[in-house]
Every structure is written in structure tokens, then in C-alpha cells.
Write an enzyme that holds these catalytic residues in place. Structure first.
Site, PDB file in Angstrom:
ATOM      1  CG  HIS A  94      -2.298   0.580   0.887  1.00 45.23           C
ATOM      2  ND1 HIS A  94      -2.642   1.872   1.157  1.00 45.23           N
ATOM      3  CD2 HIS A  94      -3.387   0.024   0.308  1.00 45.23           C
ATOM      4  CE1 HIS A  94      -3.883   2.103   0.773  1.00 45.23           C
ATOM      5  NE2 HIS A  94      -4.359   0.996   0.261  1.00 45.23           N
ATOM      6  CG  ASP A 164      -9.053   6.751   8.819  1.00 46.55           C
ATOM      7  OD1 ASP A 164      -9.339   6.642  10.027  1.00 46.55           O
ATOM      8  OD2 ASP A 164      -8.883   7.850   8.277  1.00 46.55           O
ATOM      9  CD  GLU A 280     -10.023  10.151  10.917  1.00 44.23           C
ATOM     10  OE1 GLU A 280     -10.423  10.438   9.762  1.00 44.23           O
ATOM     11  OE2 GLU A 280      -9.351   9.129  11.176  1.00 44.23           O
TER      12      GLU A 280
END
Length: 543
Positions: A94, A164, A280
Site C-alpha cells: 500500500h 482508517d 477526525e
């Protein structure tokens, strides 16, 4: 078995021819007895690219380790060879800018099927993996956080701090920091690590913690893979809540938005009944984004319209907060939330609430991933830019970037939320702004072939450069999170006062600069010498 040995022998011969490897080939054959050293084109192709899809490398081979010892044997072979070859550990792939890639070296596939999948199965089934008494879990470095979560939930426990997106590897996030909306309270994921097993650049497999090999422990956490490969992490746990009340409220005024965010994170020392568990936020410059991002949070029959709210400069700000609870305390959750919301200054008519199981909230981004994959919008270039911006300059950033450079179109979420610096251990390798509170600003945009010039890779990367230049010109001392630079001078500026320590740790734990060369911090070399150049800055001379 004969086919496997033939493939391994071919891989070793390729290494010998290409990089002048002089170790005994039989030693390398023993290296892969538990796992597999592969030169299969599909394995090499997978290891040559990452989520960013903006860079490509050409590894010589891919190791699917069968154990931590496999990782150590490979790195030790690289360290002992006449000319050396590079080694990079890859989790879920990633990375954005090739950080886990390597040219003319070996990529270790820490996650996935094959032998690395079998080693994770052994770890999961091993005795003591989850300790209810000790409140910890031992995780393989290539294990995905979603799998860690599922294992710990069987005991009614869960890690404290998250990212997340849960389909990331343990070793990958711990090599950066690992942040989400819980960081204001628990710190980044690296703050919840009790112990590590690490393979250093010398090929040593060492256990480290606050008490044992402490310098290596702090170096590896947030160390961008420069000092060792994490093969095991002992992660602190807490009782897992059952459900989450998930709330979004809107702001048209940036000062009110940041004031409320900063107030909420100031409550971190309060009892759980007097604070939210997750804080957030995100910026809305395109009204289509809020109705499509991450989930069907807002009702399609009642979409949010920027034009219906008197926003400043066509920009809205969304505060995202959650309250965790157990079904036994459901009667009091509404009152707790109401007391907190009364202290906030959001647009009164803009409260949106949903309620869901804890695991569904944590895994919310994966559902968005599946939707994007179904539309062929996942495997596209991702020119992401993540910055830590000091609190004192976040309003300037808003004016110059959110209301300036970005315009009224974007092709992905723009996160913004504050964190408390005192929740970050300064002994780690992570660099943050020198203020008590700093903000993450994450521009998580995708390059799309829609015919819209503002969605092209060229346009988005140019905007990223404009944003960085704006920060430099305005004297905003932002720090990149998941940093990407191409020269050592830029890296020295990034680390600032930490550079000398970072450099010395490299000398101590990876003196031949074998590991994680995709970060482009140090160049691999057959020998290392230290010299002082003007101003006393230490540089690596390449020979």
C-alpha cells in the site's frame, strides 16, 4: 519438490550472475527450506508495483518466508555477500511512491498466501498469541490489521489505536506511525507496542522493547524500514466495545471547526463518559464527495448541498466523531453525546448520526474499496500527499490550499484533524512539527480517466508541488507523513535535529544500507565510511 529446488537454484544463479553474490549457493538453498524464493514472473510483477501505481521497480526475486528465520537468513546473506544486494519488506503493497520496492534486489512478501500465509497461520494458532491476562496480542509483521482485530475480538479485546483502513500490514504501519481518529487519545499505533522482533540490516533477529535493545526498538518504530524488518509485534489491547455511535456535523466557518476539534482532543485525560473516542474531519470542496465518500452515511433522499449552507469560499468542513459503547450502557449514551454536542459550534441543522457494530465502523473504508473495485476505480494512480501542519499555521493553510490551490473539484477525500504531540514518543524515528498540537492534512486523491483535466495524474501531482511550495514560501513548517523525497539533502531537512540520530542508527543497524532502499534516503554501497562535510553534517560516502 524437485521443481521447487530447480526454481530456487535458478533464482540463486540469477542473483550470483547479476550482483556478484559470493556466498555458498548451498547456504542460500538452506535459506528457503521453510519458504520459497521465487522468480515467477507474476510474483516479480506484483512486487514491482504498489498502490500508488506511479513507480515501478525490477526486483530479481521474491522471498515468501516460512518464518522469521527465513527473513534473517536472507538479510544475513545480503550483508555477507561480496557486493551486497538490497532487501525490501513488502506488506500489503500500500505504499504510494515505491517505498517497499527495490531494483536488483529481493523483495520479501510478508503478507499473502503461500509460505507467508502459512507462517501467519502458525502465529495465529500459537499458544499465547492473545494474552487476556497481559492484555496484548503477538502479530506477525506481515499480518493485516483486520486479521489482528478478528483474532482479538474472540477474547473481547481489541488494539487501542487504528488506521482508517485495516487492510494494511502491522509492520508497514508501525514503520511509519499508524494514525486515525483515536490518536489524540491513545497516540499513534507505535505508542501501543510493547515489544518487537526485528531482523536488522546485519541479519540479526533480535527481540527489543523499552528494557531490551531499546535503541533498536525506538529506531524501528516510525523508522521507514531503515533499521530492520519487523517480524513480530506485541500490541497492547483494551476491552472491545460492542457498538459505535457515528456522528457527522458541518461547519461553514474554519475557525469554529478547528476550535471545536482542538477542544475535543483536549479532553483526552477525561473519563470516557466525558469525551468522544474518535475525532477526525474532512474538507468539502466538491458537494458530490460528501454524499459518496466512504459509505452511504448521508441519505440519498436527503443529500447534503454546499449551496444550501452559507460556506466561506465555497468550502465546508465536516467534523466526524464517535462514541463507543456496550449494549449495557446504551441508556446513557444519548445523554453523554448531547452534553458534548452542546459545547460545539456547528451548523445546527447539520447533525447526521448512524449506529453500527464496532467492527463495522473500524472496517468502514473496506466497504468503499469494494465499491470502487466494482467500478474499476481502485487500481488507479494515487498521488496522495499527507502533511503534519502546525496548529499555529493551519488557518493560513486553509486560505492558501483549501480555498486557493484546490479550487472546487477534487477526486478523493481530504482529511483534516488535530493530534496531541505529548501522545507521541519523541524517542521514535517519527518527525512531527514542533508544537503541542499539529494537524494531519491528507489529500487522498485518485487520478481518474474521466476526461476532466483536474482529475489527471499530471494535474494532481502539479497541485501537490504547488502545495509544498506554498508551505515553503509561507514559512509553514509542515512535515510530510509517509514522506517522499528524492535527495539526501531533502531528507536531512525533513529530519532536522533528528538527522544525526537517524544517521547513526543507520550506521549501527544497517551499515551496508541494504534495507528499504525504495525510500531513497541512503544508497546501498559495498563499503561505508563517514565523513564530515561543511557545517558538520554527516554524509555517507559511496564506494
Amino acid at each position: 519438490m524437485a521443481t521447487k529446488l530447480l526454481l530456487i537454484t535458478f533464482a540463486i544463479c540469477r542473483l550470483i550472475v547479476t550482483v556478484g553474490l559470493t556466498v555458498d549457493p548451498t547456504e542460500l538453498l538452506r535459506l528457503v527450506v521453510e519458504g520459497q524464493l521465487s522468480v515467477d514472473p507474476s510474483d516479480v510483477d506484483t512486487a514491482s508495483k504498489d498502490f500508488g501505481l506511479m513507480t515501478r521497480a525490477e526486483p530479481l526475486a521474491v522471498l515468501h518466508p516460512g518464518s522469521a528465520q527465513d527473513v534473517a537468513r536472507l538479510v544475513r546473506a545480503a550483508y555477507s555477500s561480496a557486493h551486497g544486494f538490497t532487501v525490501s519488506a513488502r506488506g500489503h503493497g500500500h505504499s504510494i511512491n515505491g517505498q517497499a520496492q527495490t531494483n536488483n534486489g529481493v523483495v520479501i512478501e510478508m503478507n499473502g498466501g503461500g509460505s507467508s500465509g502459512r507462517v501467519m497461520s502458525r502465529v495465529r494458532s500459537g499458544s499465547g498469541r492473545v494474552s487476556e491476562k497481559g492484555m496484548y496480542v503477538d502479530a506477525w509483521g506481515g499480518e493485516l490489521w483486520i486479521d489482528v482485530l478478528m483474532s482479538t475480538l474472540e477474547y473481547g479485546l481489541a488494539p487501542k489505536s487504528w488506521t482508517d483502513y485495516l487492510y494494511l500490514s502491522v509492520g508497514g504501519t508501525l514503520s511509519n506511525a499508524g494514525i486515525s481518529g483515536q490518536a489524540f487519545n491513545h497516540g499513534p499505533q507505535i505508542s501501543s507496542v510493547d515489544e518487537l522482533d526485528v531482523v536488522t540490516g546485519r541479519g540479526e533477529l533480535l527481540t527489543c522493547s523499552e528494557e531490551k535493545n531499546a535503541e533498536l526498538f525506538h529506531a524501528v518504530l516510525g523508522g521507514l524500514g531503515q533499521f530492520g524488518i519487523i517480524t513480530r509485534a506485541r500490541i497492547a489491547l483494551e476491552p472491545a466495545p460492542q457498538r459505535v455511535r457515528w456522528i457527522r456535523v458541518l461547519y461553514s466557518n474554519f475557525s469554529a471547526f478547528t476550535k471545536d476539534q482542538e477542544f475535543l482532543i483536549s479532553l483526552h485525560g477525561q473519563p470516557s463518559t466525558h469525551k468522544f473516542d474518535y475525532v477526525e474531519g474532512f474538507v468539502i470542496v466538491d458537494e458530490g464527495l460528501i454524499n459518496n465518500w466512504r459509505s452511504s452515511f448521508f441519505s440519498p433522499s436527503n443529500p447534503v448541498k454546499i449551496t444550501s449552507i452559507n460556506s466561506q469560499g465555497g468550502v465546508l468542513y465536516c467534523l466526524e466523531i464517535t462514541k463507543n459503547y456496550h449494549e449495557s450502557t446504551a441508556d446513557t449514551i444519548d445523554q453523554e453525546i448531547e452534553c458534548l454536542l452542546k459545547k460545539l459550534d456547528f451548523v445546527p441543522t447539520s447533525v447526521f448520526t448512524t449506529d453500527l457494530p464496532y467492527v463495522d465502523f473500524l472496517d468502514r473504508v473496506h466497504k468503499a474499496e469494494l465499491k470502487l473495485r466494482s467500478k474499476s476505480l481502485w487500481d488507479v494512480p494515487h498521488p496522495w500527499l499527507n502533511l503534519f501542519v502546525p496548529k499555529s499555521r493551519i488557518s493560513d493553510f486553509d486560505e492558501g490550499v483549501f480555498k486557493g490551490i484546490l479550487g472546487n473539484k477534487t477526486s478523493g477525500p481530504i482529511l483534516i484533524y488535530p493530534m496531541n504531540k505529548d501522545k507521541w514518543d519523541q524517542r521514535s524515528s517519527v518527525v512531527t512539527p514542533d508544537e503541542d498540537i499539529f494537524y494531519l492534512v491528507a489529500l487522498l486523491r485518485s487520478a481518474l480517466d474521466t476526461g476532466d483535466e483536474t482529475h489527471t495524474l499530471e494535474h494532481l501531482t502539479n497541485q501537490n508541488r504547488q502545495i509544498l511550495k506554498f508551505c515553503d514560501d509561507a514559512g509553514i513548517k509542515a512535515k510530510q507523513y509517509l514522506p517522499h523525497y528524492t535527495t539526501q539533502e531533502e531528507w536531512m531537512d525533513h529530519f532536522g535535529d533528528k538527522w544525526d540520530q537517524f544517521y547513526q542508527r543507520k550506521v549501527d543497524f544497517d551499515p551496508r544500507r541494504i534495507l528499504a532502499t525504495g525510500q531513497r534516503i541512503f544508497s546501498p554501497s559495498s563499503s561505508v565510511s563517514i565523513s564530515n562535510h561543511g557545517g558538520g553534517d554527516k554524509l555517507l560516502s559511496i564506494s
